[in-house]
Structure formats: C-alpha cells, structure tokens
Design a protein around this motif. Structure first.
Motif, PDB file in Angstrom:
ATOM      1  N   GLU A   1      27.449  20.495  13.185  1.00  0.00           N
ATOM      2  CA  GLU A   1      28.207  21.165  14.246  1.00  0.00           C
ATOM      3  C   GLU A   1      28.700  22.539  13.798  1.00  0.00           C
ATOM      4  N   ARG A   2      29.270  22.612  12.603  1.00  0.00           N
ATOM      5  CA  ARG A   2      29.884  23.858  12.141  1.00  0.00           C
ATOM      6  C   ARG A   2      28.858  24.849  11.600  1.00  0.00           C
ATOM      7  N   ALA A   3      27.740  24.347  11.079  1.00  0.00           N
ATOM      8  CA  ALA A   3      26.701  25.249  10.569  1.00  0.00           C
ATOM      9  C   ALA A   3      26.144  26.124  11.688  1.00  0.00           C
ATOM     10  N   LYS A   4      26.128  25.610  12.906  1.00  0.00           N
ATOM     11  CA  LYS A   4      25.616  26.375  14.043  1.00  0.00           C
ATOM     12  C   LYS A   4      26.527  27.542  14.404  1.00  0.00           C
ATOM     13  N   ARG A   5      27.767  27.517  13.946  1.00  0.00           N
ATOM     14  CA  ARG A   5      28.732  28.568  14.306  1.00  0.00           C
ATOM     15  C   ARG A   5      28.695  29.772  13.361  1.00  0.00           C
ATOM     16  N   VAL A   6      27.986  29.667  12.252  1.00  0.00           N
ATOM     17  CA  VAL A   6      28.024  30.728  11.249  1.00  0.00           C
ATOM     18  C   VAL A   6      27.498  32.029  11.826  1.00  0.00           C
ATOM     19  N   ASP A   7      28.289  33.075  11.660  1.00  0.00           N
ATOM     20  CA  ASP A   7      27.935  34.416  12.137  1.00  0.00           C
ATOM     21  C   ASP A   7      27.553  35.252  10.925  1.00  0.00           C
ATOM     22  N   PHE A   8      26.260  35.522  10.777  1.00  0.00           N
ATOM     23  CA  PHE A   8      25.789  36.253   9.598  1.00  0.00           C
ATOM     24  C   PHE A   8      26.195  37.727   9.625  1.00  0.00           C
ATOM     25  N   SER A   9      26.631  38.215  10.761  1.00  0.00           N
ATOM     26  CA  SER A   9      27.121  39.591  10.834  1.00  0.00           C
ATOM     27  C   SER A   9      28.600  39.685  10.461  1.00  0.00           C
ATOM     28  N   ASN A  10      29.234  38.549  10.244  1.00  0.00           N
ATOM     29  CA  ASN A  10      30.661  38.517   9.903  1.00  0.00           C
ATOM     30  C   ASN A  10      30.884  37.456   8.820  1.00  0.00           C
ATOM     31  N   LEU A  11      30.120  37.605   7.740  1.00  0.00           N
ATOM     32  CA  LEU A  11      30.017  36.565   6.722  1.00  0.00           C
ATOM     33  C   LEU A  11      30.775  36.954   5.453  1.00  0.00           C
ATOM     34  N   PHE A  12      31.513  35.972   4.902  1.00  0.00           N
ATOM     35  CA  PHE A  12      32.280  36.167   3.674  1.00  0.00           C
ATOM     36  C   PHE A  12      31.996  34.992   2.736  1.00  0.00           C
ATOM     37  N   ILE A  13      31.692  35.297   1.487  1.00  0.00           N
ATOM     38  CA  ILE A  13      31.307  34.292   0.507  1.00  0.00           C
ATOM     39  C   ILE A  13      32.410  34.179  -0.546  1.00  0.00           C
ATOM     40  N   MET A  14      32.848  32.949  -0.824  1.00  0.00           N
ATOM     41  CA  MET A  14      33.889  32.712  -1.819  1.00  0.00           C
ATOM     42  C   MET A  14      33.435  31.650  -2.812  1.00  0.00           C
ATOM     43  N   MET A  15      33.643  31.927  -4.091  1.00  0.00           N
ATOM     44  CA  MET A  15      33.334  30.977  -5.152  1.00  0.00           C
ATOM     45  C   MET A  15      34.486  30.965  -6.148  1.00  0.00           C
ATOM     46  N   THR A  16      34.599  29.919  -6.944  1.00  0.00           N
ATOM     47  CA  THR A  16      35.594  29.847  -8.009  1.00  0.00           C
ATOM     48  C   THR A  16      34.897  29.494  -9.317  1.00  0.00           C
ATOM     49  N   ASP A  17      35.450  29.950 -10.436  1.00  0.00           N
ATOM     50  CA  ASP A  17      34.851  29.544 -11.722  1.00  0.00           C
ATOM     51  C   ASP A  17      35.469  28.200 -12.122  1.00  0.00           C
ATOM     52  N   LYS A  18      34.969  27.164 -11.452  1.00  0.00           N
ATOM     53  CA  LYS A  18      35.473  25.799 -11.591  1.00  0.00           C
ATOM     54  C   LYS A  18      34.292  24.846 -11.751  1.00  0.00           C
ATOM     55  N   ASN A  19      34.584  23.617 -12.145  1.00  0.00           N
ATOM     56  CA  ASN A  19      33.548  22.588 -12.307  1.00  0.00           C
ATOM     57  C   ASN A  19      32.467  23.010 -13.299  1.00  0.00           C
ATOM     58  N   GLY A  20      32.914  23.654 -14.392  1.00  0.00           N
ATOM     59  CA  GLY A  20      31.988  24.029 -15.446  1.00  0.00           C
ATOM     60  C   GLY A  20      31.252  25.329 -15.210  1.00  0.00           C
ATOM     61  N   CYS A  21      31.736  26.155 -14.305  1.00  0.00           N
ATOM     62  CA  CYS A  21      31.085  27.433 -14.024  1.00  0.00           C
ATOM     63  C   CYS A  21      30.999  28.283 -15.291  1.00  0.00           C
TER      64      CYS A  21
END
Length: 213
Positions: free
Chosen positions: A112-132
């Motif tokens: 349901e939520r994957a269909k809402r993703v707007d690639f023209s208004n996209l922000f990517i977040m990651m953390t150095d966690k879980n052994g990163c």
C-alpha cells in the motif's frame, strides 16, 4: 506540575517543527524506524513503505541500488527462527518487520505505502547501526540520490552525506536515535539532526556548516 510542564514544552517543540515545514509530501526511505517517527511527529502521511521495520546495512544498500524496481515487488515471507518478528524477502534482500503482528499485515502495508512513493520528492536516510562498516558508509555516500543522509556515531568529514549524532563516540555505532537523551527537556537523539531543514531542501553539508557556526 513539572512533568506537565515538560510535556507541554515537548508538544510546543513539535508544533514549531510542523510550522517550519514547507515540504509536506516528502517520501522518506529509511533503514529503520526513523522515517516513521519523523513523519508521525510532523503530521505527514506515510508516503513510504519503510515504516515500523529495519534493514541490515548490506540489505539496505542493495535495496537502494535498484529502488524503483524493488518498490514494485511484493515481499515474500522468510522463515527466520532467529528472530521473533516477521521477515520479508525481495530477491534476497531481507526486511525485518519488527513492529508488525504478522507477515500478512506487514506485506499489506508495504504494498500500500510503496505505491505512494514520490521519486521527485525523495529523501534517503540511513544510520551506521547493525554493524555498518566504514566501507558501507562510503558506498552510501556514492549513491546517486540528491537528498540523502547517514547519521553516524562520529564525524566523517570525507563524506558529504554523513551527519554526526553526539553521544555515541565511545561506541562502535549509533544507538537507538528515537530514544530520549539525558537532560531536563524531552529531546531524542534524532532531534540533533534538523530533519525539517533537510526535508525543506537543505543539504547535509549545509546542515553541518550551520551547526558548526
């Protein structure tokens, strides 16, 4: 009385964030619960499937490398006896649906939520966690996304997308950034990152420069 004062100040703090936000339709792709917490606090719709779940670093980087195609795919269930929550699979990429009651519920919300993703208004977040690892931070920094940030336990001046979250310098990685920090007022570690300015279009180098001034 004091507790009520802190609750009121915390509510006002979040209201100020909402008032400062101009971009009210962002899609945040995150490796953990940070996206959901931020969107909830700002009163925004979940225009992303990455809510109430987490990826391990290797899986998240693979997911991002072909993001449009992966978002069209439907996760299949994985039998992982090492964890107590449902796990999904996208071509070998594992998604840990840790805050869902069962896999069917997780899959339904993902699709349901994957269909809402707007690639023209996209922000990517990651953390150095879980052994990163350092190499994984480097790989993230090279990804061709205009708006991206990796929240780290120490400063990495060599990476434009790295933003240091204080409090974890003596550890190998960041802790849970949605936990509250020690202190009089209610503040979480994630609040050290100006995610309102980020969603309004500020780059991570600009945010680092603003903090250091």
């Amino acid at each position: 009385m004091l507790t009520n004062l802190k609750r009121l100040e915390w509510w006002l703090y979040k209201q100020r964030k909402r008032l400062g936000l101009r971009n009210r339709s962002a899609s945040i792709i995150s490796d953990n619960c940070n996206a959901g917490i931020i969107l909830h606090d700002l009163g925004l719709r979940f225009n992303t499937p990455t809510v109430n779940l987490f990826f391990r670093p290797t899986d998240f980087l693979l997911f991002l490398q072909d993001l449009p195609r992966h978002l069209t795919m439907i996760p299949s269930a994985v039998n992982d006896s090492s964890v107590s929550w449902p796990v999904g699979d996208l071509e070998g990429i594992h998604i840990h649906f840790m805050h869902y009651e069962n896999f069917d519920q997780a899959k339904e919300k993902w699709v349901e939520r994957a269909k809402r993703v707007d690639f023209s208004n996209l922000f990517i977040m990651m953390t150095d966690k879980n052994g990163c690892s350092y190499e994984q931070i480097r790989k993230f920094d090279l990804l061709p996304f205009k708006h991206k940030v990796i929240l780290t336990h120490k400063a990495y001046a060599e990476f434009d997308s790295a933003y240091h979250i204080p409090g974890f310098e003596e550890q190998a990685e960041v802790g849970t950034l949605t936990d509250f920090k020690p202190g009089f007022w209610r503040r979480r570690y994630i609040d050290d990152f100006d995610y309102v300015a980020f969603l309004n279009g500020a780059s991570v180098p600009e945010l680092n420069a603003a903090r250091n001034n």
